[in-house]
Design a protein around this motif. Structure first.
Motif, PDB file in Angstrom:
ATOM      1  N   ILE A   1     -11.452  -9.344  -5.091  1.00  0.00           N
ATOM      2  CA  ILE A   1     -12.058  -8.523  -4.039  1.00  0.00           C
ATOM      3  C   ILE A   1     -11.714  -7.071  -4.336  1.00  0.00           C
ATOM      4  N   ASN A   2     -12.738  -6.224  -4.379  1.00  0.00           N
ATOM      5  CA  ASN A   2     -12.553  -4.793  -4.622  1.00  0.00           C
ATOM      6  C   ASN A   2     -12.892  -4.042  -3.340  1.00  0.00           C
ATOM      7  N   ILE A   3     -11.886  -3.379  -2.761  1.00  0.00           N
ATOM      8  CA  ILE A   3     -12.065  -2.607  -1.534  1.00  0.00           C
ATOM      9  C   ILE A   3     -12.390  -1.162  -1.925  1.00  0.00           C
ATOM     10  N   ILE A   4     -13.550  -0.688  -1.472  1.00  0.00           N
ATOM     11  CA  ILE A   4     -13.972   0.681  -1.762  1.00  0.00           C
ATOM     12  C   ILE A   4     -13.750   1.518  -0.516  1.00  0.00           C
ATOM     13  N   LEU A   5     -12.929   2.552  -0.642  1.00  0.00           N
ATOM     14  CA  LEU A   5     -12.585   3.394   0.489  1.00  0.00           C
ATOM     15  C   LEU A   5     -13.683   4.422   0.767  1.00  0.00           C
ATOM     16  N   ARG A   6     -13.739   4.865   2.013  1.00  0.00           N
ATOM     17  CA  ARG A   6     -14.645   5.952   2.388  1.00  0.00           C
ATOM     18  C   ARG A   6     -14.203   7.237   1.696  1.00  0.00           C
ATOM     19  N   GLU A   7     -15.178   8.085   1.384  1.00  0.00           N
ATOM     20  CA  GLU A   7     -14.856   9.334   0.702  1.00  0.00           C
ATOM     21  C   GLU A   7     -13.934  10.205   1.540  1.00  0.00           C
ATOM     22  N   ASP A   8     -14.101  10.177   2.871  1.00  0.00           N
ATOM     23  CA  ASP A   8     -13.268  11.040   3.710  1.00  0.00           C
ATOM     24  C   ASP A   8     -11.865  10.477   3.927  1.00  0.00           C
ATOM     25  N   ARG A   9     -11.545   9.353   3.271  1.00  0.00           N
ATOM     26  CA  ARG A   9     -10.189   8.807   3.330  1.00  0.00           C
ATOM     27  C   ARG A   9      -9.476   8.935   1.985  1.00  0.00           C
ATOM     28  N   LYS A  10     -10.089   9.620   1.054  1.00  0.00           N
ATOM     29  CA  LYS A  10      -9.502   9.745  -0.284  1.00  0.00           C
ATOM     30  C   LYS A  10      -8.732  11.046  -0.470  1.00  0.00           C
ATOM     31  N   ASN A  11      -8.696  11.872   0.565  1.00  0.00           N
ATOM     32  CA  ASN A  11      -7.918  13.109   0.536  1.00  0.00           C
ATOM     33  C   ASN A  11      -7.227  13.278   1.875  1.00  0.00           C
ATOM     34  N   GLY A  12      -5.932  13.002   1.902  1.00  0.00           N
ATOM     35  CA  GLY A  12      -5.191  13.128   3.135  1.00  0.00           C
ATOM     36  C   GLY A  12      -4.042  12.143   3.203  1.00  0.00           C
ATOM     37  N   GLN A  13      -3.463  12.062   4.389  1.00  0.00           N
ATOM     38  CA  GLN A  13      -2.342  11.164   4.612  1.00  0.00           C
ATOM     39  C   GLN A  13      -2.697  10.247   5.781  1.00  0.00           C
ATOM     40  N   PHE A  14      -2.446   8.963   5.609  1.00  0.00           N
ATOM     41  CA  PHE A  14      -2.719   8.031   6.694  1.00  0.00           C
ATOM     42  C   PHE A  14      -1.765   6.851   6.592  1.00  0.00           C
ATOM     43  N   GLY A  15      -1.641   6.130   7.691  1.00  0.00           N
ATOM     44  CA  GLY A  15      -0.752   4.971   7.730  1.00  0.00           C
ATOM     45  C   GLY A  15      -0.338   4.671   9.147  1.00  0.00           C
ATOM     46  N   ARG A  16       0.806   4.013   9.313  1.00  0.00           N
ATOM     47  CA  ARG A  16       1.325   3.664  10.631  1.00  0.00           C
ATOM     48  C   ARG A  16       2.803   3.351  10.521  1.00  0.00           C
ATOM     49  N   VAL A  17       3.525   3.569  11.600  1.00  0.00           N
ATOM     50  CA  VAL A  17       4.925   3.168  11.713  1.00  0.00           C
ATOM     51  C   VAL A  17       5.071   2.420  13.029  1.00  0.00           C
ATOM     52  N   TYR A  18       5.967   1.466  13.073  1.00  0.00           N
ATOM     53  CA  TYR A  18       6.130   0.670  14.289  1.00  0.00           C
ATOM     54  C   TYR A  18       7.554   0.142  14.375  1.00  0.00           C
ATOM     55  N   ALA A  19       7.972  -0.140  15.601  1.00  0.00           N
ATOM     56  CA  ALA A  19       9.295  -0.724  15.849  1.00  0.00           C
ATOM     57  C   ALA A  19       9.224  -1.503  17.146  1.00  0.00           C
ATOM     58  N   GLY A  20       9.875  -2.665  17.161  1.00  0.00           N
ATOM     59  CA  GLY A  20       9.849  -3.493  18.358  1.00  0.00           C
ATOM     60  C   GLY A  20      11.109  -4.326  18.496  1.00  0.00           C
ATOM     61  N   TYR A  21      11.425  -4.667  19.738  1.00  0.00           N
ATOM     62  CA  TYR A  21      12.596  -5.502  20.024  1.00  0.00           C
ATOM     63  C   TYR A  21      12.235  -6.450  21.150  1.00  0.00           C
ATOM     64  N   GLY A  22      12.827  -7.681  21.095  1.00  0.00           N
ATOM     65  CA  GLY A  22      12.456  -8.667  22.096  1.00  0.00           C
ATOM     66  C   GLY A  22      13.557  -9.631  22.438  1.00  0.00           C
ATOM     67  N   THR A  23      13.169 -10.749  23.033  1.00  0.00           N
ATOM     68  CA  THR A  23      14.110 -11.775  23.467  1.00  0.00           C
ATOM     69  C   THR A  23      14.772 -12.424  22.261  1.00  0.00           C
ATOM     70  N   ASP A  24      15.920 -13.047  22.506  1.00  0.00           N
ATOM     71  CA  ASP A  24      16.685 -13.741  21.460  1.00  0.00           C
ATOM     72  C   ASP A  24      16.967 -12.827  20.277  1.00  0.00           C
ATOM     73  N   ASP A  25      17.121 -11.526  20.554  1.00  0.00           N
ATOM     74  CA  ASP A  25      17.413 -10.522  19.522  1.00  0.00           C
ATOM     75  C   ASP A  25      16.357 -10.488  18.427  1.00  0.00           C
ATOM     76  N   ARG A  26      15.118 -10.804  18.761  1.00  0.00           N
ATOM     77  CA  ARG A  26      14.029 -10.681  17.789  1.00  0.00           C
ATOM     78  C   ARG A  26      13.678  -9.205  17.615  1.00  0.00           C
ATOM     79  N   TYR A  27      13.399  -8.823  16.378  1.00  0.00           N
ATOM     80  CA  TYR A  27      13.040  -7.427  16.112  1.00  0.00           C
ATOM     81  C   TYR A  27      11.989  -7.370  15.012  1.00  0.00           C
ATOM     82  N   ASN A  28      11.268  -6.259  14.996  1.00  0.00           N
ATOM     83  CA  ASN A  28      10.224  -6.050  13.999  1.00  0.00           C
ATOM     84  C   ASN A  28      10.011  -4.554  13.836  1.00  0.00           C
ATOM     85  N   ALA A  29      10.216  -4.048  12.629  1.00  0.00           N
ATOM     86  CA  ALA A  29      10.051  -2.624  12.365  1.00  0.00           C
ATOM     87  C   ALA A  29       9.489  -2.444  10.964  1.00  0.00           C
ATOM     88  N   GLY A  30       8.830  -1.323  10.770  1.00  0.00           N
ATOM     89  CA  GLY A  30       8.295  -1.051   9.442  1.00  0.00           C
ATOM     90  C   GLY A  30       7.178  -0.046   9.506  1.00  0.00           C
TER      91      GLY A  30
END
Length: 952
Positions: free
Chosen positions: A232-261
Motif C-alpha cells: 500500500i502506497n500512501i500519497i500525502l496531500r501537497e499542503d502536508r509536505k511542508n510543515g510540522q504535524f503530529g499529536r501528543v497524548y497522555a492518560g491515566y486510569g483505574t488500576d494504575d493504567r496509563y497511556n502516553a506518547g
C-alpha cells in the motif's frame, strides 16, 4: 519424480503456448492516442489541480477517468471507438461536456471551468467524489471519497477501502497480507506496515494505492521475475509536505493504567523527519509482531484480537493482544533526496515489552482408528524483550546507465522468559496417564546484520541491461536456561524429577549472489539469462548439564549436540517476457543444483551429504483493460524449501518433558508447485469494485511431523525415558500436502444512506499428512466463510461500521473418520461515532461479539467486548481533546483459539486485558506552509501527485 517433471513440463508448455499465441506482428499494433489539455479557473485565470477528467460513451457510460495535476494539466488514453464524450468536473463548478471524434485533434487546449450558479456565498453544493481508478496493475483510491472522523488516523481511512481488511493487527488487501506500506513511495520506519497506519493522520492523505510491488532488481531491469510484495502506497496531500504535524497524548486510569506518547513529523519538501514514542500498560503497540518475537515464548497458541478506541486518536486501542503487556517504544525516521541522483531513507526503532499471560490448553491427539489421547495444560508465562532495530535504503541513479540500491539492516535483542507449567495427559476413557509440573527460566541475547546491494547497468541498446543482486546476513543467538520439574506416572505410581541447565549458541552466515542479463527481442519482448549462487551456513552448539547423585553438574550427552549445516544452491535462469495492448506474458525455466552438507561433532561424529537437482519453471499472464477497468493475473511458480538447522539437529528438546521433540539430520528439501490467480474490476462511474483472489499449491517431500506416544516406558536415543502418555515428535518428509483458498469481495455504495457495502466470501482447503505411532494420518480441514460489512460515508461527525463474519470449519481425520471436530466461529462488530456539534462534543461505542461453537468443553462461549468513549475537543480547529474511555464495560474480554495440525486439534484460552477506565488528553500539532505557486498557480486541491513505489 518422473510424474512430477511431466506435470511441470505440461504447465510450462501451456503457458509458453499462451505467450506465443498472444503475440502479433508489430506492424498490426496501433499506437495509443492520448488526449491532453489544461483546465483553468474562469474567475482567477489560474490552473485547477484535482479536476476530474472523464471519458464516456455517447450514451453516457464511463470508460476511463483521471484528474489534473498541480499545473492543471492532464493526459489520458482515448479509447479506440469512433466517438466519445469528454466531461470536465470540479465540485462547485459547471461541468464541461463535449463530443470528440477520431478525426478531432488530441490536444484539447485550455478548458475553462466557471463557478456553478448553485454556489451561494460560502455554501457549496457537494458532489460525489470519484472512488478511484485503475492505473495499470495499481488500484488508486481517492481519499476524499471516504469520510473519517475528526482527528482520525490513516488506519481509519485504510479500513474503509473496498477489498481491504484490518484484523488481528494484520492488513489484508484483495485477499493477500500487506507486507509493506510506503509513504509517497518511500519506506516509513522500514517495511513495518503498522507504524504508518497508526501514526499518520487521515486528513494528510490524498490518495491510497494498492499494488503488487515487484522486486528491486525486476523494477531496475524491467524484466518481471515473478516476485511480488503486496504493498500500500500512501500519497500525502501537497499542503502536508511542508510543515510540522503530529499529536501528543497522555492518560491515566483505574488500576494504575496509563497511556502516553505521540508522533511528530517535520516535513520540508523531500526532507522528512518523523519521531514517535509510546509508553503504556494497556496492550497497545504501534509496531508489528516482528518486534514482539518471544513475547509469547512457550505459549501454546495465539488469541483473537478485537480493536477498540484510539489512544490519543489512535484507532488501535488497548486490549487487543493476549496477556497483559507493558510497552515502552521510541522511533526515528529520516528520508531525503540528496542532490538530483540519490534518495535516502533510514530509521531507528527501540522497544521494550513485558508480558504476563495465563493459558489453558486442551489438545486432542488421534493415535489410531479407535484411540485418542487428551493433553491439558495450565501455563503462566512472563516475558521481557528489548529490541533495537535500524535500517536504511539508499537509491541512486549515478548517470543514465548506472543505478544501484543499498538496503542495510541491523538489530539487537535481549530477552528473559519465566514459565510455570502444570500439565496432565489422559486416555480417551479420561483415565489419568501422567502429570507434569515444571519451571523454566531462560535468558537470550541475539543480533543480526544484513545488507542487500542491487546494481544495474544499461547498455546503449534499449532494453539491454546487466544487473546483480548481492545479499549477505550474519546472525548470532545465545541462550541459557534452567529447567526444574517433576513428572508422575499414574499407572506405576512413579515419580521422576529433573534439574538441568542448558547453554545454546547458534551462529549463521548467509549470502546470495544473482547476476542477470536482459536482451530485447523486439519492441515488445525481452529475454533474460542469469546465474545465482547462495550459501546458508549455520553452526549450532547445545550443552545440557544435569545434577548427578552427588549433586554435581555433569554433561548429559543425550541432550547435547554440536552440529553444522551448510546448504549451497546454484541456479541457471532463463526467461522471456512479452508486453502489448494491455497483455503481459512471461515465462522462466531454471535449473537448480543444491547440496546439503551437514556435520555432527558431538556426541557422535557424522557427516550427512545430499544432492538435489531440480527444474524450476514459472510463468505469468496478466491483462488490464483501461476502458472497462478489468484486470487479471495468473501466475505459476515452483520452488524448493530447505530444512532449518533446528529441524536437522539430532538433539532432544525436553523443555516440556511430556512433549519432547528431536531433529532429523536425514531430512530432504521440499518441492512446491503453486498457481495464483487474481481478477479485479473497478467501475469508477458507479463506484463498484469486484476482486477475486485464489491460489492452490502442492508440496512434494513436505516437512511434516512424526509423533510417537508412549504406551509404556520407552527409551529415546537409549538414554531419555519417556513415560506412558508422553510423546516425542520429529520432522519427516511426507507427500500428499496441498492447500488452496479463494477470497472474493464485492463493494458498492448504498447512495440513499451514504454507506458502502462490502461482501466477502472465503473458501479454504488444507490437507496435512502426519505420522502417529508409525501410522499415516491425513487431516483435512475445509473453511467456509462469509462476511458482510456496512461502512458509513456520511460525514466526519457521524461514522459507523457494522460487520459480521462467520466461518465454519470441517475437520476430517483419516484414522478416525467418525471423530467430529467441526466448529463454527462468528466475529461481529458494531462501531459508532457521533459528534452533534461539528466535532467538539463526541461519543463513541465499539461492541464486539465472538461466538464459538464446537470447541472443547468449556471453550464454547459467546464473548462480548463493549468499549465506550466520550470527550470534548476545544482550542483552535479542535486541536485539544479530553476523552474518557471505559474498556470492556461488561468485563468479559478473553481470547479463544483453535489450531489444526497433522494429528491433533488444540484449543487455547488466554487471559487478556479486562475492564478499566482511562482519562486521556490529546493535543494535535499542525503548522503548514502553503505550496509555492509557480507562475501564479493555485495551491493543490486534492488531485494525486504521481507517486509510486520508486521515487526517482
Amino acid at each position: 519424480m518422473t510424474k512430477n517433471y511431466a506435470f511441470i513440463i505440461l504447465i510450462f508448455s501451456l503457458l509458453i503456448g499462451s505467450s506465443a499465441f498472444g503475440q502479433r506482428p508489430t506492424g498490426q499494433d496501433r499506437p495509443e492516442r492520448k488526449l491532453t489539455g489544461t483546465v483553468m479557473d474562469g474567475s482567477t485565470k489560474t490552473p485547477m489541480a484535482g479536476a476530474n477528467v472523464l471519458i464516456k460513451t455517447v450514451t453516457d457510460s464511463l470508460l476511463i477517468g483521471t484528474v489534473t495535476d498541480d499545473k492543471g494539466q492532464f493526459e489520458i488514453v482515448r479509447p479506440r471507438i469512433p466517438s466519445v464524450k469528454i466531461e470536465i468536473k470540479f465540485i462547485g463548478y459547471e461541468t464541461i461536456s463535449k463530443t470528440h471524434t477520431g478525426r478531432d485533434p488530441i490536444d484539447l487546449g485550455v478548458l475553462t471551468l466557471e463557478e456553478d450558479s448553485q454556489v451561494l456565498g460560502e455554501v457549496v453544493i457537494e458532489g460525489q467524489n470519484l472512488l478511484g481508478e485503475m492505473r495499470g496493475d495499481t488500484t488508486s483510491f481517492n481519499a476524499n471519497a471516504f469520510k473519517t472522523k475528526e482527528n482520525g488516523m490513516a488506519e481509519d481511512l485504510i479500513g474503509k477501502l473496498p477489498g481491504v481488511t484490518i484484523q488481528n493487527g494484520e492488513v489484508q488487501a484483495q485477499g493477500e497480507a500487506v507486507q509493506k506500506i510506503l509513504v509517497d513511495g518511500r519506506e516509513f520506519f522500514g517495511s513495518d506496515p503498522n507504524i504508518a497506519l497508526r501514526n499518520l493522520p487521515a486528513d494528510a492523505i490524498d490518495r491510497v494505492e494498492v499494488l503488487d510491488q515487484r522486486s528491486d532488481q525486476s523494477r531496475l531491469t524491467g524484466f518481471d521475475d515473478g516476485t511480488y510484495t503486496k504493498t500500500i502506497n500512501i500519497i500525502l496531500r501537497e499542503d502536508r509536505k511542508n510543515g510540522q504535524f503530529g499529536r501528543v497524548y497522555a492518560g491515566y486510569g483505574t488500576d494504575d493504567r496509563y497511556n502516553a506518547g505521540g508522533s511528530v513529523n517535520l516535513f520540508s519538501g523531500d526532507r522528512r523527519v518523523s519521531i514517535l514514542g509510546l509508553f503504556n500498560n494497556i496492550n497497545q503497540q504501534n509496531f508489528s509482531s516482528d518486534d514482539l518475537a518471544g513475547v509469547n515464548a512457550n505459549a501454546s497458541g495465539g488469541g483473537g484480537r478485537r480493536g477498540g478506541f484510539g489512544g490519543g486518536g489512535n484507532a488501535f486501542y488497548g486490549g487487543n493482544d493476549i496477556g497483559s503487556i507493558t510497552t515502552n517504544a521510541m522511533g526515528l525516521n529520516y528520508s531525503d533526496k540528496w542532490g538530483s541522483k540519490v534518495n535516502f531513507s533510514g530509521s531507528y526503532f527501540f522497544n521494550n515489552t513485558q508480558n504476563t499471560l495465563r493459558q489453558i490448553t486442551n489438545r486432542q491427539t488421534v493415535i489410531n482408528e479407535s484411540t485418542t489421547q487428551n493433553y491439558q495444560e495450565n501455563l503462566i508465562n512472563s516475558v521481557e524483550n528489548t529490541n533495537h532495530r535500524a535500517n536504511a535504503r539508499i537509491e541512486a541513479d549515478l548517470n543514465e546507465k548506472n543505478s544501484f540500491i543499498i538496503t542495510p539492516t541491523i538489530s539487537f535483542r535481549t530477552g528473559n522468559t519465566f514459565s510455570d507449567r502444570d500439565a496432565l495427559t489422559l486416555a480417551n476413557d479420561t483415565d489419568s496417564l501422567s502429570a507434569l509440573r515444571s519451571v523454566t527460566d531462560a535468558r537470550s541475547n541475539s543480533y543480526s546484520i544484513g545488507n542487500n546491494v542491487t546494481y544495474r547497468y544499461k547498455f546503449d541498446k534499449k532494453g539491454r541491461t546487466f544487473s546483480t543482486d548481492i545479499n549477505t546476513s550474519w546472525s548470532n543467538n545465545e541462550q541459557d536456561s534452567e529447567l526444574s520439574g517433576a513428572s508422575v506416572d499414574y499407572q506405576r505410581a512413579q515419580l521422576d524429577t529433573i534439574l538441568q541447565v542448558t547453554d545454546q549458541i547458534s551462529k549463521g552466515f548467509n549470502y546470495r549472489v544473482n547476476a542477470t542479463l536482459t536482451e530485447p527481442l523486439g519492441e515488445k519482448s525481452i529475454a533474460t539469462l542469469g546465474y545465482q549462487i547462495s550459501n546458508n551456513k549455520t553452526d549450532s552448539d547445545q550443552k545440557t548439564r544435569v545434577l548427578n547423585e552427588e549433586n554435581l553438574q555433569v554433561l548429559d550427552t543425550a541432550l547435547s549436540n554440536e552440529f553444522n549445516n551448510k546448504f549451497v544452491t546454484q541456479r541457471v535462469r532463463t526467461g522471456y517476457a512479452y508486453n502489448s495492448e494491455g497483455w503481459n506474458l512471461s515465462a522462466n525455466l531454471d535449473y537448480q543444483y543444491a547440496k546439503m552438507d551437514n556435520e555432527a561433532f558431538f556426541p557422535v561424529e557424522g557427516v550427512f551429504v545430499r544432492d538435489f537437482n531440480n527444474i524450476l519453471p514459472s510463468a505469468s499472464v496478466s491483462y488490464r483493460n483501461r476502458e472497462s477497468g478489468l484486470n487479471f493475473r495468473l501466475r505459476y511458480r515452483t520452488g524448493t524449501d530447505e530444512p532449518s538447522v533446528n529441524q536437522l539437529q539430532n538433539v532432544v528438546n525436553n523443555q516440556n518433558p511430556l512433549n519432547l521433540s528431536v531433529g532429523n539430520p536425514n531430512l530432504a528439501q521440499s518441492f512446491e508447485n503453486s498457481i495464483f490467480a487474481n481478477i479485479g474490476k473497478f467501475n469508477m462511474e458507479k463506484n463498484r469494485t469486484f476482486f477475486v483472489f485464489a491460489n492452490f499449491s502442492t508440496t512434494k517431500n513436505a516437512i511434516g511431523s512424526s509423533t510417537y506416544i508412549a504406551s509404556q516406558d520407552t527409551l529415546i536415543n537409549d538414554e531419555i525415558l519417556l513415560r506412558p502418555g508422553g510423546q516425542i515428535s520429529q520432522p519427516v518428509n511426507l507427500d500428499g500436502n496441498f492447500r488452496g483458498n479463494m477470497f472474493m469481495n464485492y463493494g458498492a455504495p448504498l447512495k440513499g444512506i451514504k454507506t458502502n457495502i462490502n461482501l466477502n466470501t472465503r473458501v479454504g482447503f488444507n490437507r496435512t499428512p502426519g505420522l502417529i505411532n508409525g501410522e499415516k494420518n491425513i487431516n483435512d480441514n475445509i473453511n467456509l466463510g462469509q462476511g458482510i460489512t456496512f461502512t458509513s460515508n456520511i460525514s466526519k461527525d457521524f461514522d459507523f461500521t457494522i460487520s459480521t463474519t462467520g466461518t465454519y470449519t470441517i475437520v476430517n481425520s483419516s484414522l478416525q473418520e467418525n471423530l467430529n471436530n467441526n466448529y463454527y466461529i462468528q466475529e461481529s462488530n458494531l462501531r459508532l461515532y457521533y459528534s452533534p456539534n461539528g466535532g467538539k462534543l463526541f461519543i463513541g461505542n465499539t461492541v464486539n461479539n465472538s461466538l464459538y461453537r464446537g470447541l472443547s468443553e468449556g471453550f464454547d462461549q459467546s464473548v462480548w467486548l463493549w468499549n465506550m468513549e466520550a470527550g470534548y475537543r476545544f482550542a483552535k480547529n479542535n486541536k485539544a481533546e479530553l476523552k474518557m474511555v471505559i474498556f470492556d464495560l461488561l468485563n468479559q474480554n478473553n481470547s479463544i483459539s483453535r489450531t489444526i495440525s497433522d494429528v491433533s486439534v488444540t484449543d487455547v484460552y488466554t487471559n487478556v486485558l479486562t475492564r478499566y477506565g482511562l482519562l486521556t488528553f490529546t493535543y494535535i500539532l499542525g503548522n503548514f506552509k502553503q505550496p509555492e505557486n509557480d507562475g501564479g498557480q493555485t495551491p493543490w486541491r486534492g488531485g494525486p501527485p504521481r507517486g509510486g513505489s520508486r521515487t526517482w
